[in-house]
Design an enzyme around this catalytic site. Structure first.
Site, short mmCIF file in Angstrom:
data_model
loop_
_atom_site.label_atom_id
_atom_site.label_comp_id
_atom_site.label_asym_id
_atom_site.label_seq_id
_atom_site.Cartn_x
_atom_site.Cartn_y
_atom_site.Cartn_z
N HIS A 207 16.52 27.66 -3.29
CA HIS A 207 15.73 26.51 -2.86
C HIS A 207 16.14 25.18 -3.48
CE1 HIS A 207 13.80 27.37 -6.73
NE2 HIS A 207 13.38 26.12 -6.70
N ARG B 185 17.37 21.59 -4.50
CA ARG B 185 17.74 20.42 -3.69
C ARG B 185 19.25 20.16 -3.72
NH1 ARG B 185 12.40 18.91 -3.78
NH2 ARG B 185 11.84 17.27 -2.31
N ASP C 128 9.05 21.39 -15.00
CA ASP C 128 9.85 20.20 -14.69
C ASP C 128 9.69 19.71 -13.26
OD1 ASP C 128 11.10 22.20 -13.29
OD2 ASP C 128 12.69 22.48 -14.76
N GLU D 148 14.92 17.85 -11.51
CA GLU D 148 14.16 18.51 -12.59
C GLU D 148 14.64 18.12 -13.99
OE1 GLU D 148 15.33 20.03 -9.88
OE2 GLU D 148 13.55 20.81 -8.87
N GLU E 56 6.84 25.23 -21.69
CA GLU E 56 8.26 25.40 -21.33
C GLU E 56 9.02 24.09 -21.58
OE1 GLU E 56 10.39 25.96 -17.33
OE2 GLU E 56 9.92 28.00 -17.86
N HIS F 188 12.43 30.37 1.32
CA HIS F 188 11.58 29.24 0.93
C HIS F 188 11.21 28.43 2.19
CE1 HIS F 188 10.33 25.49 -0.98
NE2 HIS F 188 10.39 26.06 -2.17
C1 UD1 Z 1 9.59 22.38 -6.09
C2 UD1 Z 1 10.07 21.76 -7.42
C3 UD1 Z 1 11.14 22.64 -8.03
C4 UD1 Z 1 10.66 24.06 -8.19
C5 UD1 Z 1 10.15 24.57 -6.84
C6 UD1 Z 1 9.53 25.94 -7.04
C7 UD1 Z 1 10.08 19.30 -7.56
C8 UD1 Z 1 10.84 18.05 -7.26
N1 UD1 Z 1 10.66 20.45 -7.14
O1 UD1 Z 1 10.71 22.40 -5.22
O2 UD1 Z 1 11.46 22.12 -9.32
O3 UD1 Z 1 11.73 24.86 -8.62
O4 UD1 Z 1 9.14 23.68 -6.35
O5 UD1 Z 1 9.49 26.65 -5.83
O6 UD1 Z 1 9.02 19.23 -8.11
N2 UD1 Z 1 6.63 24.03 1.48
C9 UD1 Z 1 5.70 24.63 2.30
N3 UD1 Z 1 4.74 25.43 1.74
C10 UD1 Z 1 4.67 25.66 0.41
C11 UD1 Z 1 5.63 25.06 -0.42
C12 UD1 Z 1 6.59 24.24 0.11
O7 UD1 Z 1 5.72 24.45 3.51
O8 UD1 Z 1 3.78 26.39 -0.05
C13 UD1 Z 1 7.67 23.15 2.08
C14 UD1 Z 1 7.11 21.80 2.52
O9 UD1 Z 1 7.78 21.37 3.68
C15 UD1 Z 1 7.47 20.90 1.34
C16 UD1 Z 1 8.83 21.46 0.97
O10 UD1 Z 1 8.68 22.88 1.10
O11 UD1 Z 1 7.52 19.53 1.67
C17 UD1 Z 1 9.35 21.09 -0.39
O12 UD1 Z 1 8.38 21.29 -1.41
P1 UD1 Z 1 8.60 20.55 -2.84
O13 UD1 Z 1 7.53 20.96 -3.77
O14 UD1 Z 1 8.80 19.09 -2.63
O15 UD1 Z 1 10.02 21.06 -3.31
P2 UD1 Z 1 10.54 22.50 -3.66
O16 UD1 Z 1 11.94 22.57 -3.14
O17 UD1 Z 1 9.56 23.52 -3.27
N1 UDP Z 2 8.70 34.46 -6.57
C1 UDP Z 2 7.69 35.01 -5.79
N2 UDP Z 2 7.94 35.25 -4.45
C2 UDP Z 2 9.14 34.98 -3.88
C3 UDP Z 2 10.16 34.41 -4.68
C4 UDP Z 2 9.90 34.16 -6.02
O1 UDP Z 2 6.60 35.28 -6.27
O2 UDP Z 2 9.31 35.24 -2.66
C5 UDP Z 2 8.41 34.19 -7.99
C6 UDP Z 2 9.44 34.66 -9.00
O3 UDP Z 2 9.14 35.97 -9.46
C7 UDP Z 2 9.33 33.63 -10.12
C8 UDP Z 2 8.92 32.38 -9.39
O4 UDP Z 2 8.42 32.78 -8.12
O5 UDP Z 2 8.29 33.94 -11.04
C9 UDP Z 2 10.10 31.45 -9.25
O6 UDP Z 2 9.79 30.42 -8.38
P1 UDP Z 2 10.90 29.49 -7.75
O7 UDP Z 2 12.18 30.21 -7.69
O8 UDP Z 2 10.31 28.97 -6.48
O9 UDP Z 2 10.95 28.26 -8.76
P2 UDP Z 2 11.77 27.97 -10.09
O10 UDP Z 2 11.52 29.08 -11.05
O11 UDP Z 2 13.21 27.83 -9.71
O12 UDP Z 2 11.22 26.66 -10.55
#
Ligand code: UD1
Ligand code: UDP
Length: 375
Positions: A209, A211, A101, A137, A123, A242
């Site tokens: 993490h 929003r 999502d 999401e 999923e 995160h």
């Molecule tokens: C995103 C997804 C969320 C999912 C999550 C998994 C959307 C809108 N959100 O949220 O559904 O649960 O990923 O973790 O698609 N960043 C880094 N390095 C990384 C990853 C992220 O620096 O490897 C930082 C960056 O500043 C980036 C911010 O995190 O802009 C947010 O990343 P983003 O993918 O927009 O949102 P998440 O909160 O990670």
């Molecule tokens: N996870 C990981 N390292 C971490 C935290 C989570 O590998 O430090 C794994 C966790 O086991 C799960 C996935 O990341 O499989 C979940 O990701 P996240 O919580 O970012 O996203 P969501 O599932 O909420 O979309």
């Protein structure tokens, strides 16, 4: 399809959980003689995506490198759509797959729709019924679902959600969640967590993490963590933070320096699974962790007001506490003080899958193209 031609499949991954959950599907498809599975990394996440791709030895065939620091939803969506469309033009797949999502999934589904390429949703059918939770999401999964040709629902309750929205039963396949395939594939190699623990110490693992938890709710979560760590000398809290600045800056400000709280970088999947396995219980707003922890027999307190994963709640092994300080403290104290309450939640069960979800997905796709695939 001509006999000599392989079915061309393009699998998209954007974020850490998508890569974890798509890895078993991609690896399985890449072993099929009838399929050519290529991988598009949107790199909506960068370091966290790369960690997972490296672990599962998946090399993207195209990489959009789209992530920007603190990216906002409008610009992320606007940048992804034409970039994915250009990849579809270059790759000319027979079908595309995406999981979950995220913005990557919505834009993949939409670009494939515009290009008239069938989309398989891994999923499918998770719903809270409230477009604001989780944000964005719930909207992403509803819209992506209505663009899908194949809906790979992890549970029967997800299937029923889809049928209620008018999706045809023929297009829905209950497969289990591929996260259990991934988890079972690595759990035996998972190391001890990166925190010093005495033999009697109890570890609480934390992730956050979402929003909708930015701001006050997240400060309430951090406040609860401090109070729990203050109250229990035998508790250690491990919190891989995160990298989103909205999360990181607050966690650093409110939690850094407490002697029983360890803040660290996001863990690789193997060490994170090791931390789940060693944990006494887990506090999280993650989706994937709600699915994995029950399979490892670990109680979960969910830092959200709702969940699209009701099965483990109904089974009594996951509890919703919300991002609410008093409720987090009360539920944590119960798990720490009341062995019977703990035992009732620490039962190993796996409502989200048996580890064969990817095979079922591949079987469905094979059958569509006239190929019999053994489970
Ligand atoms: C995103 C997804 C969320 C999912 C999550 C998994 C959307 C809108 N959100 O949220 O559904 O649960 O990923 O973790 O698609 N960043 C880094 N390095 C990384 C990853 C992220 O620096 O490897 C930082 C960056 O500043 C980036 C911010 O995190 O802009 C947010 O990343 P983003 O993918 O927009 O949102 P998440 O909160 O990670
Ligand atoms: N996870 C990981 N390292 C971490 C935290 C989570 O590998 O430090 C794994 C966790 O086991 C799960 C996935 O990341 O499989 C979940 O990701 P996240 O919580 O970012 O996203 P969501 O599932 O909420 O979309």
């Amino acid at each position: 399809m001509m006999k000599s031609q392989k079915v061309k499949i393009l699998a998209a991954v954007g974020t850490r959980p998508e890569a974890i959950k798509m890895a078993p599907v991609i690896q399985g498809l890449q072993q099929q003689p009838w399929a050519e599975c290529r991988v598009l990394a949107t790199a909506q996440h960068r370091e966290m995506l790369d960690q997972v791709l490296a672990l599962f030895a998946i090399q993207p065939d195209a990489d959009l490198d789209i992530m920007q620091a603190n990216q906002d939803l409008v610009s992320l969506t606007a940048r992804l759509l034409p970039a994915i469309a250009a990849t579809l033009d270059a790759e000319t797949p027979d079908l595309v797959l995406a999981q979950g999502d995220t913005t990557t999934v919505l834009t993949m589904a939409l670009a494939a729709f515009y290009k008239r390429i069938p989309f398989g949703h891994v999923e499918a059918g998770l719903r809270t019924g409230d477009l604001a939770y989780p944000f964005p999401e719930e909207m992403n999964r509803v819209l992506s679902g209505h663009l899908a040709r194949w809906h790979f629902a992890p549970t029967d309750s997800a299937r029923r959600n889809l049928l209620r929205e008018g999706i045809s039963d023929n297009a829905v396949h209950v497969t289990g969640n591929t996260v259990i395939d991934a988890l079972l594939g690595v759990v035996d190699q998972a190391p001890e967590p990166p925190v010093e623990l005495g033999p009697e110490d109890r570890l609480i693992l934390v992730t956050a993490h979402r929003r909708e938890n930015f701001g006050e709710p997240f400060r309430a979560i951090c406040g609860a963590l401090r109070r729990i760590a203050d109250a229990y000398p035998d508790v250690q809290i491990l919190y891989p933070v995160h990298p989103n600045p909205n999360v990181r800056e607050v966690a650093e400000m409110l939690l850094r320096g407490h002697r029983r709280i360890t803040l660290c970088e996001p863990l690789g999947y193997l060490p994170f699974v090791g931390a789940m396995r060693r944990a006494h219980f887990i506090l999280t707003d993650s989706g994937g962790v709600q699915e994995e922890a029950p399979a490892l027999g670990k109680p979960v307190l969910v830092l959200r007001h709702e969940t699209e994963r009701p099965e483990a709640i109904d089974a009594g092994v996951v509890r919703l506490v919300g991002p609410v300080q008093d409720r987090i403290i009360e539920a944590s104290c119960k798990l720490l003080d009341d062995p019977a309450a703990y035992a009732a939640m620490a039962r190993g069960l796996s409502p989200y899958g048996d580890g064969h979800a990817a095979s079922r997905i591949i079987q469905v796709l094979g059958a569509h193209f006239g190929v019999q695939v053994a489970l």
